[in-house]
Design an enzyme around this catalytic site. Structure first.
Site, PDB file in Angstrom:
ATOM      1  N   PRO A 108     -13.879   5.328   2.574  1.00 60.94           N
ATOM      2  CA  PRO A 108     -13.330   6.991   1.806  1.00 60.94           C
ATOM      3  C   PRO A 108     -12.491   7.805   2.531  1.00 60.94           C
ATOM      4  O   PRO A 108     -12.559   8.904   2.333  1.00 60.94           O
ATOM      5  CB  PRO A 108     -14.490   7.629   0.565  1.00 60.94           C
ATOM      6  CG  PRO A 108     -15.559   6.848   1.300  1.00 60.94           C
ATOM      7  CD  PRO A 108     -15.659   5.697   1.893  1.00 60.94           C
ATOM      8  N   GLU A 146       2.138 -15.593  -3.995  1.00 59.54           N
ATOM      9  CA  GLU A 146       1.824 -14.944  -3.411  1.00 59.54           C
ATOM     10  C   GLU A 146       1.491 -15.767  -2.202  1.00 59.54           C
ATOM     11  O   GLU A 146       0.728 -14.581  -1.336  1.00 59.54           O
ATOM     12  CB  GLU A 146       0.715 -14.271  -4.104  1.00 59.54           C
ATOM     13  CG  GLU A 146       0.483 -13.827  -5.447  1.00 59.54           C
ATOM     14  CD  GLU A 146      -0.757 -12.765  -6.557  1.00 59.54           C
ATOM     15  OE1 GLU A 146      -1.614 -13.021  -5.701  1.00 59.54           O
ATOM     16  OE2 GLU A 146      -0.833 -12.701  -7.190  1.00 59.54           O
ATOM     17  N   PHE A 199       0.807  -1.124   0.392  1.00 64.22           N
ATOM     18  CA  PHE A 199       0.221   0.005   0.290  1.00 64.22           C
ATOM     19  C   PHE A 199       0.946   1.080  -0.246  1.00 64.22           C
ATOM     20  O   PHE A 199       1.882   0.981  -0.188  1.00 64.22           O
ATOM     21  CB  PHE A 199      -0.556   0.143   1.239  1.00 64.22           C
ATOM     22  CG  PHE A 199      -1.792  -1.164   1.280  1.00 64.22           C
ATOM     23  CD1 PHE A 199      -3.044  -1.621   0.560  1.00 64.22           C
ATOM     24  CD2 PHE A 199      -1.141  -1.548   2.545  1.00 64.22           C
ATOM     25  CE1 PHE A 199      -3.390  -2.667   0.372  1.00 64.22           C
ATOM     26  CE2 PHE A 199      -2.522  -2.874   3.043  1.00 64.22           C
ATOM     27  CZ  PHE A 199      -3.089  -3.655   1.550  1.00 64.22           C
ATOM     28  N   ARG A 249      -4.737  15.850   5.845  1.00 63.88           N
ATOM     29  CA  ARG A 249      -5.400  14.498   5.986  1.00 63.88           C
ATOM     30  C   ARG A 249      -4.607  13.078   5.524  1.00 63.88           C
ATOM     31  O   ARG A 249      -3.793  13.979   4.196  1.00 63.88           O
ATOM     32  CB  ARG A 249      -6.729  14.157   5.008  1.00 63.88           C
ATOM     33  CG  ARG A 249      -7.893  15.137   5.652  1.00 63.88           C
ATOM     34  CD  ARG A 249      -8.850  14.797   6.231  1.00 63.88           C
ATOM     35  NE  ARG A 249      -9.723  15.932   7.160  1.00 63.88           N
ATOM     36  CZ  ARG A 249      -9.612  16.441   7.715  1.00 63.88           C
ATOM     37  NH1 ARG A 249      -8.394  16.906   8.464  1.00 63.88           N
ATOM     38  NH2 ARG A 249     -11.003  17.156   8.002  1.00 63.88           N
ATOM     39  N   GLU A 250      -4.321  12.280   5.934  1.00 68.23           N
ATOM     40  CA  GLU A 250      -3.569  10.886   5.923  1.00 68.23           C
ATOM     41  C   GLU A 250      -4.669  10.253   4.762  1.00 68.23           C
ATOM     42  O   GLU A 250      -5.952   9.622   5.738  1.00 68.23           O
ATOM     43  CB  GLU A 250      -3.044  10.126   6.577  1.00 68.23           C
ATOM     44  CG  GLU A 250      -2.296  11.398   7.593  1.00 68.23           C
ATOM     45  CD  GLU A 250      -1.155  10.999   8.423  1.00 68.23           C
ATOM     46  OE1 GLU A 250      -1.577   9.611   8.792  1.00 68.23           O
ATOM     47  OE2 GLU A 250      -0.272  11.656   9.078  1.00 68.23           O
ATOM     48  N   GLU A 281      -9.451 -14.766 -11.381  1.00 70.91           N
ATOM     49  CA  GLU A 281      -9.767 -14.614  -9.500  1.00 70.91           C
ATOM     50  C   GLU A 281     -10.280 -15.549  -9.432  1.00 70.91           C
ATOM     51  O   GLU A 281     -10.338 -16.435  -8.897  1.00 70.91           O
ATOM     52  CB  GLU A 281      -9.922 -13.204  -8.897  1.00 70.91           C
ATOM     53  CG  GLU A 281      -8.958 -12.120  -8.846  1.00 70.91           C
ATOM     54  CD  GLU A 281      -7.407 -12.572  -7.864  1.00 70.91           C
ATOM     55  OE1 GLU A 281      -7.552 -13.126  -7.396  1.00 70.91           O
ATOM     56  OE2 GLU A 281      -6.510 -11.831  -8.210  1.00 70.91           O
TER      57      GLU A 281
END
Length: 209
Positions: free
Chosen positions: A132, A160, A27, A49-50, A110
């Site tokens: 959000p 993975e 991320f 804002r983070e 997937e």
């Protein structure tokens, strides 16, 4: 004019003053300094804002309209390590969109990687922002027509570190699990509720008597 139509803010109504990458890994964590227009007129102060930034994703609930079965999956999720609850979660198949892929491409890929299922047809359910207030993650949801007669087993990509158990269960049983609070991820909850509402309509679409 109704209240819902009085304010139609767009990309012209916010302003990014500064963007700083705090962490870059699977991320990305980013700090923004920005301001935005206010509903009663004028602009906000510059606020900080983070935001966790990540690629958009796709989820798909796999449904056999003949058997009236769904395919769910179970896997370990580090974000669910809390209190005494099990971090193995029951979910729907999902994955990240990579370069040059469409959401439909990801749903089909997937489904094969995580559940060993071939998708015969796709129907879009919805698309939405996952959280959000702190992330830009965007998710597309589909329902996939499959033949579940031989579905099952353990799947996932070894490279993975995926270890995914396939659950081939009647839709009614999955809905009971949902009512009992055993399913705790929003894509699975939304997809099962949608399927509950649209079960017969979907069978008619796929011409199942």
């Amino acid at each position: 004019m109704s209240e819902t139509n009085q304010h139609s803010f767009t990309h012209q109504d916010f302003e990014i003053r500064h963007r700083e990458i705090l962490y870059q890994g699977f991320f990305k964590m980013v700090r923004y300094q920005l301001r935005f227009r206010l509903f009663d007129g004028g602009w906000s102060e510059v606020v900080e804002r983070e935001l966790m930034e990540r690629a958009s994703a796709v989820g798909i609930i796999l449904y056999d309209p003949i058997l009236d079965h769904v395919i769910l999956i179970e896997q370990f999720r580090p974000g669910a390590m809390r209190d005494q609850e099990s971090p193995w979660l029951i979910e729907i198949v999902a994955g990240i969109i990579t370069e040059n892929e469409t959401p439909a491409d990801v749903a089909k890929r997937e489904s094969n990687e995580e559940a060993g299922c071939q998708v015969l047809d796709l129907f879009p359910i919805c698309e939405y922002f996952v959280s959000p207030g702190g992330s830009n993650e965007y998710l597309w949801l589909f329902c996939g027509h499959i033949d579940a007669s031989d579905a099952g087993g353990i799947h996932g990509l070894h490279e993975e570190n995926e270890d995914i158990r396939t659950l081939n269960i009647p839709l009614d049983e999955a809905l009971i699990m949902l009512q009992e609070g055993k399913i705790k991820t929003s894509p699975a909850i939304i997809s099962l509720q949608w399927l509950q509402l649209n079960r017969q309509w979907l069978k008619n679409l796929w011409q199942i008597k």
